[in-house]
Design a protein around this motif. Structure first.
Motif, PDB file in Angstrom:
ATOM      1  N   CYS A  23       7.954   9.075  -0.443  1.00  0.00           N
ATOM      2  CA  CYS A  23       8.838   7.966  -0.144  1.00  0.00           C
ATOM      3  C   CYS A  23      10.186   8.265  -0.805  1.00  0.00           C
ATOM      4  O   CYS A  23      10.218   8.801  -1.920  1.00  0.00           O
ATOM      5  N   GLU A  69       4.100   5.770  -4.394  1.00  0.00           N
ATOM      6  CA  GLU A  69       3.330   5.831  -3.147  1.00  0.00           C
ATOM      7  C   GLU A  69       1.843   5.644  -3.397  1.00  0.00           C
ATOM      8  O   GLU A  69       1.343   5.942  -4.490  1.00  0.00           O
ATOM      9  N   LYS A  75       2.421   3.619   8.889  1.00  0.00           N
ATOM     10  CA  LYS A  75       1.153   3.605   9.591  1.00  0.00           C
ATOM     11  C   LYS A  75       1.079   4.851  10.457  1.00  0.00           C
ATOM     12  O   LYS A  75       1.954   5.097  11.283  1.00  0.00           O
ATOM     13  N   THR A 107       8.217  -3.195  -0.186  1.00  0.00           N
ATOM     14  CA  THR A 107       7.205  -2.175   0.021  1.00  0.00           C
ATOM     15  C   THR A 107       7.489  -1.478   1.340  1.00  0.00           C
ATOM     16  O   THR A 107       7.651  -2.133   2.368  1.00  0.00           O
ATOM     17  N   GLY A 133      -2.122   5.328  -0.842  1.00  0.00           N
ATOM     18  CA  GLY A 133      -2.747   5.258   0.474  1.00  0.00           C
ATOM     19  C   GLY A 133      -3.116   6.578   1.102  1.00  0.00           C
ATOM     20  O   GLY A 133      -3.698   6.610   2.186  1.00  0.00           O
ATOM     21  N   ARG A 155      -2.782   4.553   6.355  1.00  0.00           N
ATOM     22  CA  ARG A 155      -1.636   3.678   6.070  1.00  0.00           C
ATOM     23  C   ARG A 155      -1.138   3.987   4.680  1.00  0.00           C
ATOM     24  O   ARG A 155      -1.861   3.817   3.691  1.00  0.00           O
ATOM     25  N   SER A 158       1.674   3.333   1.576  1.00  0.00           N
ATOM     26  CA  SER A 158       2.562   2.308   1.030  1.00  0.00           C
ATOM     27  C   SER A 158       3.424   2.907  -0.060  1.00  0.00           C
ATOM     28  O   SER A 158       3.025   3.852  -0.731  1.00  0.00           O
ATOM     29  N   CYS A 159       4.599   2.320  -0.238  1.00  0.00           N
ATOM     30  CA  CYS A 159       5.524   2.751  -1.288  1.00  0.00           C
ATOM     31  C   CYS A 159       6.122   1.496  -1.906  1.00  0.00           C
ATOM     32  O   CYS A 159       6.856   0.767  -1.241  1.00  0.00           O
ATOM     33  N   GLN A 189       8.805  -2.341   6.695  1.00  0.00           N
ATOM     34  CA  GLN A 189       9.074  -2.795   5.339  1.00  0.00           C
ATOM     35  C   GLN A 189       8.505  -4.187   5.152  1.00  0.00           C
ATOM     36  O   GLN A 189       8.444  -4.983   6.084  1.00  0.00           O
ATOM     37  N   ASP A 190       8.093  -4.448   3.940  1.00  0.00           N
ATOM     38  CA  ASP A 190       7.579  -5.759   3.591  1.00  0.00           C
ATOM     39  C   ASP A 190       8.386  -6.252   2.395  1.00  0.00           C
ATOM     40  O   ASP A 190       8.228  -5.749   1.281  1.00  0.00           O
ATOM     41  N   ILE A 198       6.181   0.982   4.268  1.00  0.00           N
ATOM     42  CA  ILE A 198       4.863   1.256   4.833  1.00  0.00           C
ATOM     43  C   ILE A 198       4.983   2.301   5.937  1.00  0.00           C
ATOM     44  O   ILE A 198       5.946   2.298   6.699  1.00  0.00           O
TER      45      ILE A 198
END
Length: 132
Positions: free
Chosen positions: A100, A6, A86, A82, A8, A19, A21-22, A72-73, A84
Motif C-alpha cells: 500500500c 497492510e 478486492k 482504510t 489480508g 481481500r 486492507s491497508c 476506500q473506507d 481495500i
C-alpha cells in the motif's frame, strides 16, 4: 507518525479471491492518491491500482482491470481511512508482495502518472499473496 499497515494476504488456489486492507494513520488522506503496488521475486515493483481519496476516481493496470477493485473506507468521525483491494480470478502471475502506498503531495494526478512509483512517498511493509 505516518503509517500504512497492510493485512489480508495469504495463499489461494488459481481462480480464487482475496481481500487486502491497508490501515492509514498519522495523516489525513482527504485529497490524495493512494495505490496498491506489487513485487514478484526477481521483478521490479509495479503498480496495480490507484484511487483518488478526494473523489474516488480509480485507475487500474491493464493486467488486473476487470479482476481487481480498489476502494476506500473512510471514518470521518475517527479520522481514519482504510484502503481495500478486492482481488478475484487470481492466477499464479498475481503472486508477489503487495504494498500500500500514498502520495502525500495531494491532488489528483493525471492518468499517465497514476501508478508512477516515484510519486508515492509513504509505503507499508507489504503483505504476501501466493497463488498456486
Amino acid at each position: 507518525q505516518v503509517q500504512l499497515v497492510e493485512s489480508g494476504g495469504g495463499s489461494v488456489q488459481a481462480g480464487g479471491s482475496l481481500r487486502l486492507s491497508c490501515a492509514a494513520s498519522g495523516y489525513t488522506y482527504n485529497r490524495n492518491c493512494m495505490a496498491w503496488f506489487r513485487q514478484a521475486p526477481g521483478k521490479e515493483r509495479e503498480g496495480v491500482a490507484r484511487i483518488y481519496t478526494g473523489g474516488g476516481a480509480r485507475y487500474y493496470a491493464d493486467s488486473v482491470r476487470g479482476r481487481f477493485t480498489i476502494s476506500q473506507d473512510k471514518d470521518n468521525t475517527k479520522g481514519t481511512l482504510t484502503l481495500i483491494l478486492k482481488m478475484t480470478g487470481l492466477g499464479p502471475e498475481d503472486t508477489g508482495t503487495y504494498y500500500c502506498a500514498a502520495d502525500r503531495s495531494g491532488g489528483r494526478r493525471p492518468v499517465n502518472q497514476a501508478l508512477a512509483l516515484r510519486l508515492y512517498t509513504v509505503w507499508g511493509q507489504g503483505t504476501q499473496v501466493t497463488v498456486s
